[in-house]
Design a protein around this motif. Structure first.
Motif, short mmCIF file in Angstrom:
data_model
loop_
_atom_site.label_atom_id
_atom_site.label_comp_id
_atom_site.label_asym_id
_atom_site.label_seq_id
_atom_site.Cartn_x
_atom_site.Cartn_y
_atom_site.Cartn_z
N GLU A 1 -3.14 6.77 -1.30
CA GLU A 1 -2.82 5.85 -2.92
C GLU A 1 -3.67 4.05 -2.65
OE1 GLU A 1 -0.78 5.44 -5.45
OE2 GLU A 1 0.69 6.46 -5.38
N ASN A 2 -3.67 3.40 -3.04
CA ASN A 2 -4.79 1.91 -2.68
C ASN A 2 -4.11 1.32 -2.30
OD1 ASN A 2 -6.73 3.69 -2.17
ND2 ASN A 2 -7.57 3.68 -4.34
N ILE A 3 -4.14 0.04 -1.92
CA ILE A 3 -3.73 -0.91 -1.78
C ILE A 3 -4.05 -2.33 -2.06
CG2 ILE A 3 -2.10 -2.70 -0.19
CD1 ILE A 3 -0.90 -0.15 1.72
N SER A 4 -3.91 -2.65 -3.11
CA SER A 4 -4.87 -3.26 -3.76
C SER A 4 -5.19 -4.77 -2.62
CB SER A 4 -5.08 -4.03 -4.96
OG SER A 4 -3.27 -5.13 -5.12
N ALA A 5 -6.75 -6.12 -2.93
CA ALA A 5 -6.96 -6.33 -1.71
C ALA A 5 -6.22 -7.58 -2.88
CB ALA A 5 -8.18 -6.83 -1.91
N PRO B 1 2.21 -4.83 4.60
CA PRO B 1 1.38 -6.03 3.52
C PRO B 1 0.22 -5.96 2.76
CG PRO B 1 1.62 -6.54 5.55
CD PRO B 1 2.63 -5.17 5.77
N ARG B 2 -0.49 -6.87 2.01
CA ARG B 2 -1.81 -6.68 1.38
C ARG B 2 -3.11 -7.33 1.93
NH1 ARG B 2 -1.21 -8.89 -4.37
NH2 ARG B 2 -3.29 -8.32 -4.92
N GLN B 3 -3.80 -7.01 2.13
CA GLN B 3 -5.16 -7.37 3.22
C GLN B 3 -5.93 -8.21 2.13
OE1 GLN B 3 -4.45 -7.01 6.31
NE2 GLN B 3 -2.73 -6.22 6.45
N GLN B 4 -7.50 -8.71 2.75
CA GLN B 4 -8.35 -9.64 2.33
C GLN B 4 -9.37 -8.51 1.28
OE1 GLN B 4 -8.64 -12.51 1.26
NE2 GLN B 4 -6.87 -13.31 2.09
N PHE B 5 -8.68 -7.18 2.04
CA PHE B 5 -9.54 -5.80 1.59
C PHE B 5 -8.90 -4.86 0.66
CE2 PHE B 5 -9.30 -5.80 5.70
CZ PHE B 5 -8.79 -4.51 6.60
#
Length: 635
Positions: free
Chosen positions: A578-582, A558-562
């Motif tokens: 890969e990046n999980i966007s904030a 799941p996405r986080q605040q950062f």
């Protein structure tokens, strides 16, 4: 005081009569004791999976009246519910029964030693065959010769056993008996004059199978006066009696109160009971050369009654063990962790109890920063792994996570020490590695010619080395390849069935280790390695495996605040990212008009806050994400 029931007195009377008959070498109408070895037949049933082996065993026991309308059930020799649900045999079993042959009027004692049907349990099959003089080789009349048909045939030939071909399922509309006869003659090289065509489901011609057993399978040989040598072909654990050995006696005699010795370990035990097994265990006075039965000796662990071991007498030991004993070595390893951390002790107790009935199971404690405390478990194969997890969850009410399966690699370090590595997190530092080796298996695939091209493409993708290609008489092809075991356990079987539409069959055996260019892939979440997701693979497939894992992980965390970076790395080199966007809060929502610098100030403040949060924040991968990721990777 309550008066004993009439059935109790009948039981006591029958027991006394039974023992009296043994002492006088008599045979009761329901007795099974017989000293004349010429009237004993020891045999197994072998077949490719789902060719009707267990159904044929059911019919044989019905004809011999071992089962009746009250006791009969499908797969009666399969003792576990999971075996009946899946329609497979996992543990071998045995049954002794009497049959009066029509061709000579003699009353024979038949010892049926059942065998598992799946390739994972080939070792148990080989031990069962060692205890026999002959086998029934079952061939499906609609499918013909399959991979395990050939593999089991070769096992029987290595033991110099008499082989009787049985063509099963002749009641089906698609049955082709003539084609099966040709295959038995030309492909298997067996005598078609001995072949029996039956329908195990309906019972058609099954009595002819019993006649063939008494005619063609030789009687056992052995010297009752020689030192005891008995082969353990199976063992299981009973809560009250301990570990019970199922044995075939080759030489000598074993009686109650004898002291026996295990020839592989030297451990000694006192015999408390010997007997034969129909569907229930029946005590006897002794077991002599040529007989099949069981021994109870107060053994506390199944590990002390290893399949393939030789039992002898402590006071008169044999000088030479029976041939063929070797330790059962696990081929596939994975981490087994409870979803709830509080269940660790329950899992520890459950897996210890399960091992009492499964000597092939290996386990040792393991800890993971991501999954907590659990066990590193060794299995015979992927089916064995699946069965163990299902039994633990079903019988002990546990919720478990099984990490992706791996194999045991051999790594030689620069100091000359050879390490066996079954856990990727234990992989040595690359700068210290001198040589890396991985296990190889010989894979035998039988497929219709229409799917040959696709299958050759698959085995070459899996780094296979071709050994043989044989065109069989019925439009099928036998493909023999050497393939790394690690490639075999990663999607191979599913893809084989998919590209052949289910028509291809497969069998494999371990052949040894070969040097290979192996690398360890680390999965990093927010720059922190996740040990439970580490894997060892060949350098040529590392990029694709790492990229696949990262893409799956991106959808599950799941996405986080950062911002969360996901990386797959080999050593210090990142091979996929890969990046999980904030998640972003709209901090300028309260600004209506005014100077743009106020909005910039709020955005800069948010940016600094996210930067600090990324430095000190930690990312926890939820358990359901681990479960989904590992399940999909295991397939």
């Amino acid at each position: 005081m309550a008066t004993p029931s009439r059935s109790f007195f009948q039981y006591k009377l029958l027991k006394k009569l039974f023992r009296l008959a043994h002492s006088k070498n008599l045979v009761l109408s329901r007795g099974l004791y017989m000293k004349d070895l010429s009237l004993i037949r020891n045999f197994s049933i072998i077949a490719h999976i789902d060719h009707g082996k267990s159904t044929l065993a059911d019919r044989l026991l019905e004809i011999a009246r071992v089962t009746d309308a009250r006791t009969k059930k499908d797969q009666i020799l399969d003792s576990m519910d999971i075996e009946r649900e899946r329609g497979i045999t996992i543990k071998s079993n045995s049954a002794t029964f009497r049959y009066t042959a029509a061709h000579d009027g003699q009353s024979y004692i038949l010892n049926l030693i059942d065998t598992p049907g799946h390739v994972d349990f080939t070792y148990e099959v080989s031990r069962s065959l060692t205890a026999c003089e002959g086998v029934l080789l079952v061939v499906d009349a609609t499918q013909g010769v399959e991979a395990q048909t050939l593999a089991n045939l070769y096992l029987a030939m290595e033991q110099n056993l008499e082989i009787i071909p049985i063509i099963n399922k002749i009641d089906l509309p698609a049955a082709d008996i003539d084609r099966c006869m040709q295959l038995i003659d030309k492909t298997l090289g067996l005598d078609i004059d001995r072949a029996v065509a039956v329908s195990a489901k309906t019972g058609l011609n099954v009595d002819q199978v019993l006649e063939a057993i008494t005619k063609f399978i030789p009687a056992p040989s052995g010297d009752p006066n020689a030192p005891l040598r008995a082969l353990i072909h199976d063992s299981f654990y009973d809560t009250y009696a301990g570990a019970i050995m199922k044995v075939r006696v080759f030489d000598g005699v074993v009686r109650k109160q004898d002291r026996i010795r295990m020839m592989s370990t030297g451990k000694e035990f006192g015999v408390t009971e010997v007997g034969i097994q129909t569907i229930q265990m029946i005590p006897t006075e002794d077991l002599q050369a040529g007989e099949v039965g069981y021994i109870i000796a107060g053994v506390k662990s199944v590990e002390d009654t290893r399949v393939g071991d030789t039992v002898t007498l402590a006071n008169r030991p044999a000088t030479e063990a029976l041939p063929g004993y070797r330790d059962i070595k696990p081929m596939v390893f994975s981490g087994l962790f409870p979803i709830l951390g509080d269940d660790y002790e329950n899992l520890k107790d459950a897996i210890a109890k399960l091992k009492l009935n499964d000597a092939a199971l290996f386990f040792e404690p393991e800890s993971s920063t991501a999954l907590g405390f659990g066990f590193r478990v060794g299995y015979l194969g992927l089916l064995h792994m699946e069965i163990v997890q299902e039994r633990l969850e079903r019988e002990f009410h546990l919720d478990l996570i099984n990490t992706a399966p791996s194999v045991k690699y051999r790594v030689t370090t620069t100091d000359g020490v050879v390490h066996e590595v079954s856990n990727p997190s234990s992989w040595p530092d690359p700068t210290r590695i001198l040589k890396k080796e991985e296990p190889y298996v010989r894979v035998n695939i039988i497929t219709p010619q229409d799917y040959l091209g696709n299958i050759l493409t698959l085995v070459q993708e899996k780094r296979g080395e071709q050994q043989n290609l044989i065109y069989l008489d019925d439009g099928k092809v036998q493909v023999v390849y050497l393939i790394p075991l690690a490639e075999l356990i990663f999607e191979f079987y599913d893809r084989l069935k998919s590209i052949s539409r289910g028509y291809a069959s497969m069998d494999y055996e371990l052949v040894g280790y070969q040097e290979s260019d192996l690398v360890k892939i680390d999965i990093l979440v927010n720059a922190e390695p996740v040990d439970a997701l580490a894997m060892v693979t060949h350098r040529a497939t590392a990029d694709a495996r790492g990229r696949t894992m990262i893409e799956r992980l991106k959808d599950l965390i799941p996405r986080q605040q950062f911002l969360i970076p996901l990386q797959a790395a080999v050593g210090s080199k990142v091979i996929a990212r890969e990046n999980i966007s904030a998640l972003r809060k709209n901090v300028t929502a309260k600004c209506y008009g005014g100077d743009i610098s106020r909005k910039r100030k709020l955005l800069e403040k948010q940016k600094e806050g996210k930067k600090r949060m990324k430095q000190v924040g930690s990312v926890e991968i939820p358990q359901d994400a681990f479960l989904a990721l590992l399940k999909s990777d295991g397939k």
